[in-house]
Scaffold this active site. Structure first.
Site, PDB file in Angstrom:
ATOM      1  N   ARG A  21      -1.994   1.290  -6.990  1.00 24.16           N
ATOM      2  CA  ARG A  21      -1.874  -0.266  -6.261  1.00 24.16           C
ATOM      3  C   ARG A  21      -1.538  -1.388  -7.482  1.00 24.16           C
ATOM      4  O   ARG A  21      -0.695  -2.025  -7.449  1.00 24.16           O
ATOM      5  CB  ARG A  21      -3.221  -0.561  -5.734  1.00 24.16           C
ATOM      6  CG  ARG A  21      -3.543   0.178  -4.410  1.00 24.16           C
ATOM      7  CD  ARG A  21      -2.598   0.217  -3.296  1.00 24.16           C
ATOM      8  NE  ARG A  21      -2.441  -1.267  -2.761  1.00 24.16           N
ATOM      9  CZ  ARG A  21      -3.114  -1.997  -1.960  1.00 24.16           C
ATOM     10  NH1 ARG A  21      -4.224  -1.250  -1.582  1.00 24.16           N
ATOM     11  NH2 ARG A  21      -2.826  -3.134  -1.623  1.00 24.16           N
ATOM     12  N   ASP A  53      -6.619   7.106   7.780  1.00 24.72           N
ATOM     13  CA  ASP A  53      -7.100   5.671   7.341  1.00 24.72           C
ATOM     14  C   ASP A  53      -7.927   5.425   8.303  1.00 24.72           C
ATOM     15  O   ASP A  53      -8.432   6.409   9.516  1.00 24.72           O
ATOM     16  CB  ASP A  53      -5.885   4.585   7.737  1.00 24.72           C
ATOM     17  CG  ASP A  53      -6.377   3.417   7.184  1.00 24.72           C
ATOM     18  OD1 ASP A  53      -7.545   3.223   6.781  1.00 24.72           O
ATOM     19  OD2 ASP A  53      -5.840   2.238   7.767  1.00 24.72           O
ATOM     20  N   CYS A 100      -5.840   5.439   2.210  1.00 23.50           N
ATOM     21  CA  CYS A 100      -5.780   4.373   1.476  1.00 23.50           C
ATOM     22  C   CYS A 100      -7.025   3.601   0.990  1.00 23.50           C
ATOM     23  O   CYS A 100      -6.805   2.537   0.144  1.00 23.50           O
ATOM     24  CB  CYS A 100      -4.858   3.280   2.328  1.00 23.50           C
ATOM     25  SG  CYS A 100      -5.418   3.021   4.003  1.00 23.50           S
ATOM     26  N   GLN A 113       0.797  -1.097  -0.105  1.00 25.44           N
ATOM     27  CA  GLN A 113       0.150  -0.296  -0.072  1.00 25.44           C
ATOM     28  C   GLN A 113       0.943   1.227  -0.183  1.00 25.44           C
ATOM     29  O   GLN A 113       0.711   1.904  -0.844  1.00 25.44           O
ATOM     30  CB  GLN A 113      -0.878   0.119   1.267  1.00 25.44           C
ATOM     31  CG  GLN A 113      -1.694   1.417   1.511  1.00 25.44           C
ATOM     32  CD  GLN A 113      -2.710   1.459   0.427  1.00 25.44           C
ATOM     33  OE1 GLN A 113      -3.604   0.629   0.277  1.00 25.44           O
ATOM     34  NE2 GLN A 113      -2.732   2.869  -0.436  1.00 25.44           N
TER      35      GLN A 113
HETATM   36  N1   CP Z   1      -6.507  -0.205   0.774  1.00 29.42           N
HETATM   37  C1   CP Z   1      -6.612  -1.517   0.794  1.00 29.42           C
HETATM   38  O1   CP Z   1      -5.785  -2.461   1.047  1.00 29.42           O
HETATM   39  O2   CP Z   1      -7.893  -1.705   0.250  1.00 29.42           O
HETATM   40  P1   CP Z   1      -8.551  -3.277   0.257  1.00 29.42           P
HETATM   41  O3   CP Z   1      -8.867  -3.267   1.974  1.00 29.42           O
HETATM   42  O4   CP Z   1     -10.062  -3.003  -0.299  1.00 29.42           O
HETATM   43  O5   CP Z   1      -7.625  -4.127  -0.236  1.00 29.42           O
END
Ligand code: CP
Length: 305
Positions: free
Chosen positions: A288, A221, A260, A130
């Site tokens: 990503r 987050d 994220c 990430q």
């Molecule tokens: N940011 C992230 O890891 O998204 P997901 O949980 O959808 O994979």
């Protein structure tokens, strides 16, 4: 790099090269269509995912390989068979294990007992892929990664830990603004501090929002990690001062705002900011894919990139 378990496996040159490769793949994906031809990865998910699952699976496909999704959400891993037996079986069929797991120790066990690279797709402690996409996004928008000032606000979770690790190695200045007793992991922070000293960056943790000034990047987050059942009212009371809203953005001097995802609009970030001119959250999500392509190519066929 044999595995990506924590993000400490790479030095600054390793991070920079990986991000440059991701940018090259983003600019010209067709040139990499056969990089992992005939190869496959097991995508082992104990927890839900939108971005990580989709982009790892597409990354394998875009490179000419194949991703096999294993839904381990019912708790099979380590129960139906031991974790080492999962690793030994899968290593006979696939070229890589990508794992989203409850415990970091599960990834370490897979790496120790399997015979193919293991990639951390999120654990209780780290989310290294990430933050690679996040620093790629920072480079795209601000032109550089070293010396960039990043303020992370909210819960000192796996993403916060990984921002400290990658930021330190890239020579950035990362400060986590977290309520008391909600900061990042102390051991990871201490290791990141040593990396920051090596590369001319810095890492800090504070609960004092009056020092949130002259930052380039604001990052947040969720306040409630998967599996956390703390009552919502209690969570809101603790974290609301750390919400990224228009007033906080204006006083921070930030150039971009990051998350994220998934976002909890009205909690850690407001609609106005998430949908506003400084938000780069969907660039992060897009990146990503490109960073996962670069990561898988580097791990599985380094001589081709
Ligand atoms: N940011 C992230 O890891 O998204 P997901 O949980 O959808 O994979």
């Amino acid at each position: 790099m044999e595995h990506l378990l924590t993000g400490f496996e790479l030095n600054q040159d390793g991070y920079v090269k990986l991000i440059e490769l991701a940018q090259a793949m983003k600019a010209d994906p067709k040139s990499y269509r056969r990089t992992l031809e005939g190869m496959s990865a097991a995508l082992m998910f104990e927890k839900p995912s939108l971005r990580t699952r989709t982009t790892f699976e597409l990354a394998m496909f875009n490179l000419g390989g194949h991703g096999v999704y294993l839904d381990l959400g019912k708790g099979d891993l380590g129960v139906r068979e031991t974790v080492p037996d999962y690793a030994r079986n899968l290593s006979r069929w696939v070229d890589c294990l990508v794992g989203r797991v409850f415990k970091q120790t599960t990834l370490e066990e897979l790496a120790a007992t399997g015979s193919v690279p293991v990639v951390n797709a999120l654990s209780d402690l780290y989310h290294p892929a990430q933050v690679m996409a996040d620093f790629m996004t920072i480079k795209e928008h601000l032109g550089h990664m070293d010396k960039v000032k990043v303020a992370y606000l909210g819960d000192g979770n796996n993403v916060a830990n990984s921002l400290l690790v990658a930021g330190a190695i890239l020579g950035a200045h990362v400060t986590c603004f977290c309520p008391l007793n909600c900061g990042p992991d102390v051991q990871i922070f201490t290791k990141a501090q040593a990396e920051a000293q090596k590369y001319g960056g810095s890492v800090q943790v504070t609960d004092d929002l009056s020092t949130l000034k002259d930052y380039d990047v604001l990052y947040t987050d969720t306040w409630v990690s998967m599996g956390d059942d703390t009552p919502l009212e209690q969570v809101k009371k603790r974290f609301l001062p750390y919400q990224i809203n228009e007033q906080l953005v204006a006083s921070s001097g930030a150039k971009i705002v990051m998350h994220c995802l998934p976002a909890h609009r009205g909690y850690e970030i407001t609609d106005e900011v998430m949908d506003g001119p400084l938000s780069v959250v969907f660039d992060e999500a897009e990146n990503r894919l490109h960073i996962h392509m670069a990561l898988l190519a580097t791990l599985l066929n380094p001589s081709a990139v």
